[in-house]
Design an enzyme around this catalytic site. Structure first.
Site, PDB file in Angstrom:
ATOM      1  N   ASP A 236       0.818  -1.212   0.000  1.00  0.00           N
ATOM      2  CA  ASP A 236       0.000   0.000   0.000  1.00  0.00           C
ATOM      3  C   ASP A 236       0.853   1.264   0.000  1.00  0.00           C
ATOM      4  O   ASP A 236       2.075   1.196   0.107  1.00  0.00           O
ATOM      5  CB  ASP A 236      -0.962  -0.004   1.202  1.00  0.00           C
ATOM      6  CG  ASP A 236      -0.258  -0.267   2.524  1.00  0.00           C
ATOM      7  OD1 ASP A 236       0.982  -0.256   2.552  1.00  0.00           O
ATOM      8  OD2 ASP A 236      -0.947  -0.498   3.526  1.00  0.00           O
TER       9      ASP A 236
ATOM     10  N   ASN B 108      -7.430  -0.186  14.022  1.00  0.00           N
ATOM     11  CA  ASN B 108      -8.854  -0.382  13.696  1.00  0.00           C
ATOM     12  C   ASN B 108      -9.076  -1.719  12.988  1.00  0.00           C
ATOM     13  O   ASN B 108     -10.135  -1.946  12.409  1.00  0.00           O
ATOM     14  CB  ASN B 108      -9.350   0.773  12.812  1.00  0.00           C
ATOM     15  CG  ASN B 108      -8.451   0.986  11.599  1.00  0.00           C
ATOM     16  OD1 ASN B 108      -7.566   0.172  11.342  1.00  0.00           O
ATOM     17  ND2 ASN B 108      -8.676   2.056  10.862  1.00  0.00           N
TER      18      ASN B 108
ATOM     19  N   HIS C 281      -7.447  -2.771  10.348  1.00  0.00           N
ATOM     20  CA  HIS C 281      -7.207  -2.777   8.896  1.00  0.00           C
ATOM     21  C   HIS C 281      -5.994  -3.635   8.544  1.00  0.00           C
ATOM     22  O   HIS C 281      -5.122  -3.875   9.382  1.00  0.00           O
ATOM     23  CB  HIS C 281      -7.091  -1.348   8.334  1.00  0.00           C
ATOM     24  CG  HIS C 281      -5.789  -0.651   8.596  1.00  0.00           C
ATOM     25  ND1 HIS C 281      -5.579   0.679   8.299  1.00  0.00           N
ATOM     26  CD2 HIS C 281      -4.608  -1.074   9.134  1.00  0.00           C
ATOM     27  CE1 HIS C 281      -4.351   1.019   8.609  1.00  0.00           C
ATOM     28  NE2 HIS C 281      -3.741  -0.023   9.126  1.00  0.00           N
TER      29      HIS C 281
ATOM     30  N   GLU D 216      -9.848  -0.832   4.787  1.00  0.00           N
ATOM     31  CA  GLU D 216     -10.362  -0.139   5.955  1.00  0.00           C
ATOM     32  C   GLU D 216     -11.676  -0.751   6.457  1.00  0.00           C
ATOM     33  O   GLU D 216     -12.366  -1.443   5.687  1.00  0.00           O
ATOM     34  CB  GLU D 216     -10.580   1.336   5.603  1.00  0.00           C
ATOM     35  CG  GLU D 216      -9.301   2.057   5.192  1.00  0.00           C
ATOM     36  CD  GLU D 216      -8.356   2.315   6.361  1.00  0.00           C
ATOM     37  OE1 GLU D 216      -7.731   1.339   6.839  1.00  0.00           O
ATOM     38  OE2 GLU D 216      -8.230   3.465   6.789  1.00  0.00           O
TER      39      GLU D 216
HETATM   40  C1  F6R Z   1       1.481  -0.337   6.161  1.00  0.00           C
HETATM   41  C2  F6R Z   1       0.250  -1.138   6.297  1.00  0.00           C
HETATM   42  C3  F6R Z   1      -0.604  -0.981   7.504  1.00  0.00           C
HETATM   43  C4  F6R Z   1       0.154  -1.418   8.760  1.00  0.00           C
HETATM   44  C5  F6R Z   1      -0.715  -1.329  10.011  1.00  0.00           C
HETATM   45  C6  F6R Z   1       0.074  -1.612  11.267  1.00  0.00           C
HETATM   46  O1  F6R Z   1       2.075  -0.614   4.913  1.00  0.00           O
HETATM   47  O2  F6R Z   1      -0.071  -1.889   5.441  1.00  0.00           O
HETATM   48  O3  F6R Z   1      -1.766  -1.758   7.339  1.00  0.00           O
HETATM   49  O4  F6R Z   1       0.604  -2.729   8.596  1.00  0.00           O
HETATM   50  O5  F6R Z   1      -1.280  -0.060  10.116  1.00  0.00           O
HETATM   51  O6  F6R Z   1       1.099  -0.683  11.370  1.00  0.00           O
HETATM   52  P1  F6R Z   1       2.224  -0.791  12.489  1.00  0.00           P
HETATM   53  O7  F6R Z   1       2.977  -2.033  12.212  1.00  0.00           O
HETATM   54  O8  F6R Z   1       3.058   0.452  12.318  1.00  0.00           O
HETATM   55  O9  F6R Z   1       1.504  -0.833  13.792  1.00  0.00           O
END
Ligand code: F6R
Length: 238
Positions: A67, A136, A138, A143
């Site tokens: 992403d 959340n 995701h 989302e």
């Molecule tokens: C980032 C991504 C997000 C993160 C998620 C957790 O490329 O795909 O879905 O994996 O927000 O982020 P961290 O590991 O920073 O808590």
């Protein structure tokens, strides 16, 4: 669904890296999908250390990034591209022809979607995906109650994603949209790895483990995948 609990982030990262290394070793040219974010960074460093010791060759595999924040590119410290290039692709010595990333600065986001979809098609799908879990629930920028289309898409980010996402950008940046690989495409991967650690992730991980698949909590949508492993650390509720 497999759940592996570790006592530390380091041990969790080592276990996740070992699964990736085993997957890569067994294939001549695997397509791997790596999430950005803080949680998997140590896993990527361990993979690089394994390569230095001759225990795995990461250079013959191909990589697609999960992403990107729309409007941000490599020059923006904290963007997914910057994290993945500096945290993995460059130090692992992966050649540019083996990498496909979303360009968040492109003027044509549908072209970015098509580029990433075409790259995935070249390999007949993603082989292994490492995914972090958002506060959340995701995965990537899939989302809560978002799109469930195949392939890639641009999405208006959830309020929690916009707020929590500021942790990557100490000087603050406007975050409104993201571009991502959809979970309908991720669920076709041979192997899915979730990594999550720390006290702050307890509540959401507990909810995911205890819920039936539902689009309000996107990470639940892959929990019945035929080969999914949750690598967890710092989970006081377990
Ligand atoms: C980032 C991504 C997000 C993160 C998620 C957790 O490329 O795909 O879905 O994996 O927000 O982020 P961290 O590991 O920073 O808590």
């Amino acid at each position: 669904m497999d759940v592996k609990i570790s006592e530390s982030h380091e041990a969790m990262s080592y276990h996740a890296a070992s699964q990736v290394a085993a997957y890569v070793r067994a294939r001549e040219s695997a397509l791997i999908c790596f999430a950005g974010g803080d949680t998997p960074l140590r896993t990527y460093q361990i993979l690089i250390e394994m390569q230095k010791k001759g225990r795995v060759n990461l250079k013959d595999s191909y990589y697609v990034s999960l992403d990107e924040w729309v409007g941000l590119g490599y020059a923006d410290k904290g963007s997914c591209q910057q994290m993945m290039r500096d945290g993995f692709y460059s130090p692992a010595g992966i050649s540019e022809s083996h990498i496909c990333l979303f360009d968040g600065l492109s003027g044509d986001m549908s072209e970015e979607c098509e580029k990433v979809e075409a790259f995935i098609r070249r390999f007949g799908g993603i082989g292994l995906a490492i995914l972090g879990i958002g506060m959340n629930g995701h995965i990537g920028f899939n989302e809560p109650n978002g799109s469930d289309r195949e392939g890639c898409f641009v999405i208006e980010l959830h309020e929690v994603t916009k707020r929590v996402g500021q942790k990557y950008f100490p000087n603050g940046v406007p975050l409104s949209k993201g571009i991502t690989i959809g979970y309908k495409t991720l669920e076709k991967a041979d192997e899915v790895i979730y990594v999550a650690g720390g006290e702050k992730k307890n509540e959401i991980v507990k909810l995911i483990l205890n819920s039936q698949p539902n689009p309000e909590v996107p990470a639940t949508m892959l929990k019945n995948h035929h080969n999914i492993c949750f690598y967890l650390s710092g989970m006081s509720f377990i």
